[in-house]
Design a protein around this motif. Sequence first.
Motif, PDB file in Angstrom:
ATOM      1  N   UNK A  73       0.791  -1.158   0.331  1.00 19.66           N
ATOM      2  CA  UNK A  73       0.053   0.090   0.065  1.00 19.66           C
ATOM      3  C   UNK A  73       1.023   0.979  -0.034  1.00 19.66           C
ATOM      4  N   UNK A  74       1.107   1.872  -0.736  1.00 20.04           N
ATOM      5  CA  UNK A  74       1.769   3.087  -0.981  1.00 20.04           C
ATOM      6  C   UNK A  74       1.111   4.155  -0.399  1.00 20.04           C
ATOM      7  N   UNK A 244       2.223  12.046  -8.212  1.00 14.33           N
ATOM      8  CA  UNK A 244       2.019   9.978  -8.747  1.00 14.33           C
ATOM      9  C   UNK A 244       3.908   9.609  -8.776  1.00 14.33           C
ATOM     10  N   UNK A 245       5.172  10.135  -9.167  1.00 17.16           N
ATOM     11  CA  UNK A 245       6.223  10.077  -8.596  1.00 17.16           C
ATOM     12  C   UNK A 245       6.580   9.567  -7.590  1.00 17.16           C
ATOM     13  N   UNK A 246       6.258  10.504  -6.726  1.00 18.64           N
ATOM     14  CA  UNK A 246       6.045  10.747  -5.062  1.00 18.64           C
ATOM     15  C   UNK A 246       5.753  10.181  -4.701  1.00 18.64           C
ATOM     16  N   UNK A 247       3.796   9.872  -4.561  1.00 18.26           N
ATOM     17  CA  UNK A 247       3.089   8.634  -3.937  1.00 18.26           C
ATOM     18  C   UNK A 247       3.863   7.599  -4.344  1.00 18.26           C
ATOM     19  N   UNK A 248       4.367   7.223  -5.739  1.00 15.62           N
ATOM     20  CA  UNK A 248       4.692   5.734  -5.462  1.00 15.62           C
ATOM     21  C   UNK A 248       6.439   5.057  -5.450  1.00 15.62           C
ATOM     22  N   UNK A 249       7.097   6.081  -4.850  1.00 16.42           N
ATOM     23  CA  UNK A 249       8.418   6.132  -5.120  1.00 16.42           C
ATOM     24  C   UNK A 249       9.578   6.218  -5.782  1.00 16.42           C
ATOM     25  N   UNK A 250       8.877   7.052  -7.487  1.00 18.51           N
ATOM     26  CA  UNK A 250       9.337   7.065  -8.230  1.00 18.51           C
ATOM     27  C   UNK A 250      10.058   8.396  -8.251  1.00 18.51           C
ATOM     28  N   UNK A 268       8.009   5.715  -0.816  1.00 14.88           N
ATOM     29  CA  UNK A 268       6.998   6.277  -1.571  1.00 14.88           C
ATOM     30  C   UNK A 268       6.742   7.294  -0.169  1.00 14.88           C
ATOM     31  N   UNK A 269       6.357   8.671  -0.813  1.00 17.63           N
ATOM     32  CA  UNK A 269       7.077  10.611  -0.402  1.00 17.63           C
ATOM     33  C   UNK A 269       5.072  11.292  -1.001  1.00 17.63           C
ATOM     34  N   UNK A 270       4.995  12.282   0.336  1.00 18.00           N
ATOM     35  CA  UNK A 270       4.110  12.430   0.461  1.00 18.00           C
ATOM     36  C   UNK A 270       4.466  14.502  -0.185  1.00 18.00           C
TER      37      UNK A 270
END
Length: 397
Positions: A73-74, A244-250, A268-270
């Motif tokens: 879960x991201x 999206x990249x931030x929330x999914x760790x990209x 994963x990052x806000x």
Amino acid sequence: MKSSIILSFLSFSLSLPLASGFPSFVPNSNQSARLPAILPDGLPTLLPGRRLINVTGAHAFIPPSGDDQRGPCPGLNALANHGFIPHNGVMTPSDLMAVTKVLGFGSDFVAIATALGFEYGSADAMHMSIGGPTLDGLGPGLDFTHNTFEADSSPTRDDYYVGNNNYDAQEAYFHALLNRPGLDIISHRVERFNHSIATNPWFYHGPIPLVISTLVHCFILGMMADFSASTPSSPDGILTKDILMSFFGFTSTSSSASDTLHYTPGHERIPDPWYRRPTDYTHANAASCIDAIGRADPRALLPGGNMGAVNGYEPMNMSELTGGVYTDETVLQGNNLRCFVFQVLQLVMRAQAAGAAAFLAGSSLSIADSMEEWMCPKLEGLNERMYERYPGYKKRD
Ligand code: HEM
Ligand SMILES: *[C@@H]1O[C@H](CO)[C@@H](O)[C@H](O)[C@H]1NC(C)=O
Ligand SMILES: *[C@@H]1O[C@H](CO)[C@@H](O)[C@H](O)[C@H]1NC(C)=O
Ligand SMILES: *[C@@H]1O[C@H](CO)[C@@H](O)[C@H](O)[C@H]1NC(C)=O
Ligand SMILES: *[C@@H]1O[C@H](CO)[C@@H](O)[C@H](O)[C@H]1NC(C)=O
């Protein structure tokens, strides 16, 4: 019994704050200097009700290390990385408050996620790893809740029995999502469903897995969008590739944000700054997402599975599954697809945590109320014997 413990936590930690509405998470300070310059001219730069999630200071991003758990879960991974839930990735039911406060997870979804997560991912119903098993034997964690919670045809994760693993994002799927015109999550969901049919002999798309894998697609739209510039013309907030990249760790080194992706599992990052949705995301919000998926391809909302070979998908007979409440034809009519999706969740709550259902029945977020409003037929149960013929349901590692 596990459920009763969960129960007392749910009513203890949720009923009061939810009844009175959460206070604004961050005091309304003057944030105009930090707002991206995307507000239309003439609008005040800080509308009342905007809810900045402050990810500096105490809630700065700290990646996992050592035995810290991160999983499928991201949303939970990001909350752990920012210390909104324990950084080691082991939650207790009271940590669920933060999931609502920070990401806007509605109390109906909290109840369902609690029922499933603490029932199947935890040994004692008090400690749940958001990733794999912990050294002190707290249970399997969310990684190992296949078909009871974790599901095939997820947005970015591989299926359980094929591919790499079911908890890390896979760059190919994430890349496909980023490159969809308009970041179209609806067609992404249909394509991920198609992909499981075409690649996974044990693809099992029973009622619970289909509802979970569909809803988590909707969660991306509903709870990752940024609402800093939300106006009446953009009531759904704004979702960008960067978010999206931030929330999914990209991360990406190129400005086009889609060519040179780099993924770090568990990172994963806000985004900073990021404003959460103004109201909590409930089944009523998810309904339009469900409808859109139904219009794109109703098969993605109907139960079935592969019969042990790829491209061997067979739908369940809706009439036999629902005791005649729906047929393969009537389930496609009116609001019935969305009725079916949320009735599955109602049944889950009834089975797993009677009190969670009771709590919800008394709240304004009641799924039961929506059932009446949408004129859904009454569904008292599902014929679970229908699941048995699917090899992916019975398969146990
Ligand atoms: C208590 C709260 C929550 C629990 C226990 C939980 C649990 C899970 C589980 C078990 C999965 C795997 C499902 C699958 O295999 O497809 C998942 C996936 C997912 N969750 Fe959560 N979740 C919670 C809250 C949230 C929230 C608030 C968000 C909002 C952003 C969120 C976003 C997602 C997304 C986008 C996925 C799909 C990941 C992918 O495949 O790319 N979750 N969650
Ligand atoms: C917010 O800050 C801006 C820039 O510093 C300033 O112009 C504005 O008057 C402030 N607004 C409020 C409500 O304090
Ligand atoms: C965020 O929180 C930190 C303390 O953790 C505080 O110093 C900072 O002023 C806050 N920022 C905003 C924008 O509210
Ligand atoms: C999914 O598969 C169906 C049936 O094979 C096909 O008609 C549809 O175009 C596919 N959709 C996507 C988005 O791949
Ligand atoms: C589904 O089951 C019903 C009731 O047993 C039966 O009448 C119908 O023919 C079945 N449909 C299919 C497609 O097999």
